[in-house]
Design a protein around this motif. Structure first.
Motif, PDB file in Angstrom:
ATOM      1  N   CYS A 118      -7.169   0.086  -6.900  1.00 10.22           N
ATOM      2  CA  CYS A 118      -5.923   0.117  -6.118  1.00 10.22           C
ATOM      3  C   CYS A 118      -4.724   0.057  -7.062  1.00 10.22           C
ATOM      4  O   CYS A 118      -4.558  -0.914  -7.792  1.00 10.22           O
ATOM      5  CB  CYS A 118      -5.865  -1.045  -5.132  1.00 10.22           C
ATOM      6  SG  CYS A 118      -4.255  -1.163  -4.311  1.00 10.22           S
ATOM      7  N   PRO A 119      -3.878   1.093  -7.057  1.00 11.30           N
ATOM      8  CA  PRO A 119      -2.748   1.113  -7.999  1.00 11.30           C
ATOM      9  C   PRO A 119      -1.790  -0.043  -7.753  1.00 11.30           C
ATOM     10  O   PRO A 119      -1.095  -0.471  -8.667  1.00 11.30           O
ATOM     11  CB  PRO A 119      -2.082   2.460  -7.715  1.00 11.30           C
ATOM     12  CG  PRO A 119      -2.481   2.809  -6.323  1.00 11.30           C
ATOM     13  CD  PRO A 119      -3.873   2.257  -6.161  1.00 11.30           C
ATOM     14  N   MET A 120      -1.769  -0.551  -6.526  1.00 15.94           N
ATOM     15  CA  MET A 120      -0.837  -1.620  -6.176  1.00 15.94           C
ATOM     16  C   MET A 120      -1.477  -2.992  -6.325  1.00 15.94           C
ATOM     17  O   MET A 120      -0.901  -3.999  -5.924  1.00 15.94           O
ATOM     18  CB  MET A 120      -0.321  -1.421  -4.752  1.00 15.94           C
ATOM     19  CG  MET A 120       0.277  -0.038  -4.498  1.00 15.94           C
ATOM     20  SD  MET A 120       1.524   0.440  -5.711  1.00 15.94           S
ATOM     21  CE  MET A 120       2.840  -0.665  -5.249  1.00 15.94           C
ATOM     22  N   ILE A 176      -3.822  -4.520  -4.749  1.00 19.83           N
ATOM     23  CA  ILE A 176      -3.969  -5.272  -3.494  1.00 19.83           C
ATOM     24  C   ILE A 176      -5.368  -5.895  -3.486  1.00 19.83           C
ATOM     25  O   ILE A 176      -6.360  -5.189  -3.709  1.00 19.83           O
ATOM     26  CB  ILE A 176      -3.776  -4.340  -2.279  1.00 19.83           C
ATOM     27  CG1 ILE A 176      -2.354  -3.764  -2.296  1.00 19.83           C
ATOM     28  CG2 ILE A 176      -4.028  -5.095  -0.966  1.00 19.83           C
ATOM     29  CD1 ILE A 176      -2.104  -2.670  -1.280  1.00 19.83           C
ATOM     30  N   CYS A 227       0.824  -1.220   0.000  1.00 21.36           N
ATOM     31  CA  CYS A 227       0.000   0.000   0.000  1.00 21.36           C
ATOM     32  C   CYS A 227       0.854   1.264   0.000  1.00 21.36           C
ATOM     33  O   CYS A 227       1.782   1.398   0.783  1.00 21.36           O
ATOM     34  CB  CYS A 227      -0.914  -0.013   1.220  1.00 21.36           C
ATOM     35  SG  CYS A 227      -1.885   1.492   1.427  1.00 21.36           S
ATOM     36  N   ILE A 228       0.525   2.204  -0.889  1.00 22.70           N
ATOM     37  CA  ILE A 228       1.253   3.479  -0.927  1.00 22.70           C
ATOM     38  C   ILE A 228       0.391   4.621  -0.396  1.00 22.70           C
ATOM     39  O   ILE A 228       0.702   5.786  -0.612  1.00 22.70           O
ATOM     40  CB  ILE A 228       1.783   3.802  -2.343  1.00 22.70           C
ATOM     41  CG1 ILE A 228       0.644   3.740  -3.367  1.00 22.70           C
ATOM     42  CG2 ILE A 228       2.908   2.848  -2.729  1.00 22.70           C
ATOM     43  CD1 ILE A 228       1.042   4.227  -4.764  1.00 22.70           C
ATOM     44  N   ARG A 229      -0.726   4.287   0.284  1.00 20.03           N
ATOM     45  CA  ARG A 229      -1.542   5.285   0.992  1.00 20.03           C
ATOM     46  C   ARG A 229      -2.089   6.367   0.058  1.00 20.03           C
ATOM     47  O   ARG A 229      -2.038   7.548   0.380  1.00 20.03           O
ATOM     48  CB  ARG A 229      -0.712   5.961   2.105  1.00 20.03           C
ATOM     49  CG  ARG A 229      -0.063   5.005   3.085  1.00 20.03           C
ATOM     50  CD  ARG A 229      -1.055   4.396   4.041  1.00 20.03           C
ATOM     51  NE  ARG A 229      -0.384   3.665   5.116  1.00 20.03           N
ATOM     52  CZ  ARG A 229      -0.105   2.369   5.079  1.00 20.03           C
ATOM     53  NH1 ARG A 229      -0.408   1.628   4.003  1.00 20.03           N
ATOM     54  NH2 ARG A 229       0.468   1.776   6.098  1.00 20.03           N
ATOM     55  N   CYS A 230      -2.609   5.929  -1.092  1.00 22.76           N
ATOM     56  CA  CYS A 230      -3.134   6.910  -2.038  1.00 22.76           C
ATOM     57  C   CYS A 230      -4.570   7.294  -1.714  1.00 22.76           C
ATOM     58  O   CYS A 230      -5.047   8.350  -2.105  1.00 22.76           O
ATOM     59  CB  CYS A 230      -3.053   6.366  -3.464  1.00 22.76           C
ATOM     60  SG  CYS A 230      -4.212   5.017  -3.756  1.00 22.76           S
ATOM     61  N   GLY A 231      -5.284   6.415  -1.029  1.00 22.18           N
ATOM     62  CA  GLY A 231      -6.670   6.724  -0.652  1.00 22.18           C
ATOM     63  C   GLY A 231      -7.711   6.340  -1.694  1.00 22.18           C
ATOM     64  O   GLY A 231      -8.906   6.527  -1.473  1.00 22.18           O
ATOM     65  N   ALA A 232      -7.277   5.803  -2.843  1.00 17.52           N
ATOM     66  CA  ALA A 232      -8.250   5.481  -3.900  1.00 17.52           C
ATOM     67  C   ALA A 232      -9.307   4.495  -3.413  1.00 17.52           C
ATOM     68  O   ALA A 232     -10.482   4.601  -3.758  1.00 17.52           O
ATOM     69  CB  ALA A 232      -7.534   4.913  -5.129  1.00 17.52           C
ATOM     70  N   CYS A 233      -8.893   3.536  -2.579  1.00 21.89           N
ATOM     71  CA  CYS A 233      -9.859   2.515  -2.149  1.00 21.89           C
ATOM     72  C   CYS A 233     -10.997   3.140  -1.355  1.00 21.89           C
ATOM     73  O   CYS A 233     -12.157   2.771  -1.527  1.00 21.89           O
ATOM     74  CB  CYS A 233      -9.162   1.404  -1.361  1.00 21.89           C
ATOM     75  SG  CYS A 233      -8.164   1.961   0.030  1.00 21.89           S
ATOM     76  N   MET A 270      -8.581  -0.061   2.949  1.00 22.69           N
ATOM     77  CA  MET A 270      -7.203  -0.327   3.401  1.00 22.69           C
ATOM     78  C   MET A 270      -7.145  -0.372   4.924  1.00 22.69           C
ATOM     79  O   MET A 270      -6.422  -1.175   5.505  1.00 22.69           O
ATOM     80  CB  MET A 270      -6.199   0.678   2.821  1.00 22.69           C
ATOM     81  CG  MET A 270      -6.397   2.149   3.145  1.00 22.69           C
ATOM     82  SD  MET A 270      -5.844   2.686   4.778  1.00 22.69           S
ATOM     83  CE  MET A 270      -4.077   2.555   4.589  1.00 22.69           C
TER      84      MET A 270
HETATM   85  S1  SF4 Z   1      -5.982   2.005  -3.081  1.00 23.83           S
HETATM   86 FE1  SF4 Z   1      -4.398   0.490  -2.580  1.00 23.83          FE
HETATM   87  S2  SF4 Z   1      -2.507   1.662  -2.402  1.00 23.83           S
HETATM   88 FE2  SF4 Z   1      -4.182   3.148  -2.308  1.00 23.83          FE
HETATM   89  S3  SF4 Z   1      -4.602   3.403  -0.104  1.00 23.83           S
HETATM   90 FE3  SF4 Z   1      -5.985   1.816  -0.836  1.00 23.83          FE
HETATM   91  S4  SF4 Z   1      -4.878  -0.114  -0.486  1.00 23.83           S
HETATM   92 FE4  SF4 Z   1      -3.375   1.536  -0.344  1.00 23.83          FE
END
Ligand code: SF4
Lengths: 224, 475
Positions: free
Chosen positions: B375-377, B379, B315-321, B344
């Motif tokens: 989620c860009p990563m 997850i 997770c890069i803490r982007c907040g998209a989720c 997240m």
């Molecule tokens: S979308 Fe993915 S990377 Fe971004 S905050 Fe949520 S879990 Fe983390």
């Protein structure tokens, strides 16, 4: 056990490794040595004039303003014009970068000061280390040539970019940093700046000039 | 864990959030991020390939984390900085308080840092008589209000403009009472002027890190305001507080991650400021901190490696989720009861504070899958929430009503004939009763659903019955 050794031991226990495995060490060593470049978007690529055009378009998209001058000697007049037309005070601070110090400031009515900012400056000018076409980004490095405080404290920030320093992507700036400072070494600060400061913390409305500059005016020197 | 978690009262929190009219007025702002992210992704043909690249980089780093941590520490030391390792919240706080006390610090200017929320840093500093000054506008607003952030990148998203004006009038007493604050620009200008003085007088600047680079010993932060950048430039001492999972091998790898971070977060191609810091002031430097310290926090991350929830460490803490989560849209971030909200947070919270404390959060999901899709990563958030639910159930932490309900359903599910008969009957009955409006505003035993939304009335037959009819027709 120290916190350090304990944490490393915990990491290794979770990964079921000892840390001594040769293939793992080799994988890490080669990644660090080769620093492979990943997916680089097409957007920043092209001929010199395409790259410059993309840089200008992308910088304007993030609400910087861009002027082009034929030679660095024209920059002071351009900055004076911008200040005049926006009804801003005719003051300007810059560091000891020879690319700035050598310019004909005395031909303008600007009152020039030197060195880092203490927070009371309205206007400052810096010279960029490089610029990135893909995102309209400036790369500024710390040091007495261009003090970091000038990037953030003044209300209006002017940045001189020499056309030959505009590259396609961030990876190209990283390569230039390595060439200048050596592999694995870095200046104290590298500031990638993409447009003027902003905040959307009040009801998600974008407002310019949060803590950093409200205006970012880029002067591109020497179109090919 | 030092920020008191209200996570065990998740149900009560949700009820409170749903009936809070002010909150419900503010929450729709979170949805703006959906369109901006979509536009940013659409403008970059390589976006999906970059997501794959970003994921591979983090997977590689986590699989070799011990070695990258050692390299990173060596490089920080070479550049004149110091790395302090902290197993948990208590150790991280002790390191930071010691650094402050040894330098006689009276105030700490803070860039936005979720890890500092995780360890409850502000309360610890205030307890030691040291002022903690949040400098991100959103963080500053919620600090005045005595609240926790409700979103990882837009901490004050639950606050309306009117609230901000009232708070500024309440706290900025030194300013004329009749000043005009009707425009958001005026609020911003006032915060800028007040915080500028605090920056200039702070003894220590503390920031988080989006990435730590092993290749060079560099910490990277991204901001739009320039606040974190001032916090790490003006004071004499810069302290970086970051968790282990922020490690990235090289600057080129960081360039990949940066391309998906801002696009996924705010829909910008890149945040306004991406600042790379390596060590303290160099000889001849006219500005920048004289000392550079990194506090490297574990707090449960090392135990997640190699396990069922290891994917979460990407997770890069982007907040998209959370920006795309229907549950978050309905209840906001505070209902989640601890530092990290949204999908997240539902996965991370039980990992960090234990399933007893955080085990209810994974139920805060409709399993619609939108979080994983954005989620860009990449997850697998819904899957990870499902794992937690299984664990919660196995450990008998699930509320009795839910266990009873599932048992009731299981009784019928094991008896297909009876199940068909009972559901056919129920559907017909609901269809007849609900036929006039097409939806129910109230139903017995379904009050938990119908209190805040209507239930669509069934069309008269069960899925199984219609399937039977359809396959009969095809055959
Ligand atoms: S979308 Fe993915 S990377 Fe971004 S905050 Fe949520 S879990 Fe983390």
């Amino acid at each position: 056990m120290s916190a350090r050794d304990d944490i490393l031991a915990l990491v290794r226990a979770s990964l079921h490794v000892s840390g001594a495995e040769a293939p793992r060490r080799a994988a890490v060593a080669s990644r660090l040595a080769e620093a492979p470049v990943g997916v680089v978007p097409q957007r920043g690529q092209g001929t010199r004039s395409q790259i410059l055009a993309t840089f200008k378009a992308e910088a304007e998209r993030v609400r910087a303003t861009v002027a082009e001058v034929a030679s660095a000697a024209d920059a002071p007049a351009e900055i004076a014009r911008f200040l005049r037309e926006n009804n801003l005070p005719a003051t300007l601070r810059h560091g000891s970068d020879p690319r700035l110090a050598s310019l004909p400031w005395s031909a303008t009515a600007l009152e020039i000061s030197h060195g880092p900012s203490d927070g009371d400056d309205v206007n400052a000018v810096s010279a960029a280390f490089a610029a990135i076409a893909e995102t309209g980004t400036l790369a500024l490095v710390s040091g007495s040539d261009n003090p970091t405080t000038l990037n953030f404290l003044p209300e209006n920030h002017f940045v001189l970019v020499f056309a030959e320093d505009v590259v396609g992507d961030m990876e190209s700036v990283v390569a230039r940093l390595k060439a200048t400072y050596g592999q694995g070494a870095m200046p104290r600060a590298v500031n990638f700046v993409t447009g003027p400061s902003r905040s959307a913390d009040i009801e998600q409305t974008i407002l310019l000039g949060a803590h950093g500059p409200r205006r970012l005016h880029i002067v591109v020197v020497g179109q090919p | 864990m030092s920020l008191a978690a209200t996570t065990p009262h998740f149900k009560d929190n949700v009820h409170e959030a749903l009936t809070d009219a002010r909150l419900q007025r503010a929450l729709p702002h979170a949805r703006n991020f959906i369109a901006t992210r979509a536009a940013a992704a659409a403008r970059l043909p390589e976006f999906e390939a970059l997501r794959d690249s970003a994921r591979a980089i983090k997977d590689h780093t986590l699989a070799h984390l011990d070695l990258y941590l050692e390299t990173y520490e060596r490089k920080v030391t070479q550049s004149g900085g110091h790395v302090h390792w902290a197993r948990d919240t208590g150790e991280a706080l002790a390191v930071i308080l010691d650094l402050c006390k040894a330098r006689g610090a009276k105030s700490v200017a803070k860039g936005k840092s979720m890890v500092s929320e995780e360890i409850g840093l502000n309360a610890a500093l205030e307890g030691a008589g040291i002022a903690a000054v949040e400098t991100d506008l959103g963080e500053y607003i919620i600090q005045l209000r005595g609240e926790a952030p409700s979103h990882i990148i837009a901490p004050a998203i639950h606050v309306t403009r009117d609230d901000v004006e009232a708070d500024f009038r309440r706290f900025h007493r030194e300013l004329p009472a009749d000043r005009d604050l009707t425009q958001p620009e005026q609020l911003l200008a006032e915060a800028r002027a007040i915080l500028r003085d605090k920056f200039l007088s702070a003894d220590i600047g503390l920031t988080g890190a989006n990435f730590l680079i092993a290749e060079t010993g560099t910490s990277i932060i991204v901001t739009n305001e320039g606040n974190g950048d001032l916090a790490q430039t003006l004071p004499k001492v810069h302290v970086v507080l970051a968790s282990l999972d922020k490690l990235v091998p090289t600057l080129n790898d960081a360039a990949q991650l940066l391309r998906v971070l801002a696009r996924s977060a705010t829909g910008q191609d890149l945040s306004v400021y991406t600042t790379l810091s390596t060590g303290p002031r160099r000889p001849g430097d006219p500005d920048g901190p004289e000392e550079y310290h990194v506090v490297l926090l574990d707090n449960g991350r090392s135990a997640m490696l190699g396990g069922q929830f290891a994917d979460m460490l990407r997770c890069i803490r982007c907040g998209a989720c959370m920006n795309h989560c229907p549950v978050y849209h309905a209840v906001g971030g505070h209902a989640y009861g601890w530092v990290y909200p949204g999908p997240m947070g539902a996965v991370l919270t039980p990992s960090l504070i234990g399933v007893e404390q955080g085990g209810q959060l994974p139920n805060a999901s409709t399993f619609c899958g939108r979080c994983e899709a954005v989620c860009p990563m990449r997850i697998p958030l819904p899957n990870l929430m499902r794992h937690w639910r299984e664990r919660e159930f196995e450990r008998h932490l699930t509320p009795a009503v839910v266990r009873g309900g599932i048992g009731f359903w299981a009784f019928f599910a094991k008896r297909p004939g009876l199940y068909r008969f009972a559901t056919d009957l129920a559907m017909r009955a609901l269809h007849l009763i609900g036929r006039s409006r097409g939806r129910f505003a109230w139903l017995p035993f379904a009050g938990g659903w119908t209190r805040y939304r209507d239930l669509a009335a069934p069309q008269g037959a069960t899925f199984q019955a219609r399937w039977r009819a359809k396959s009969g027709a095809v055959r």
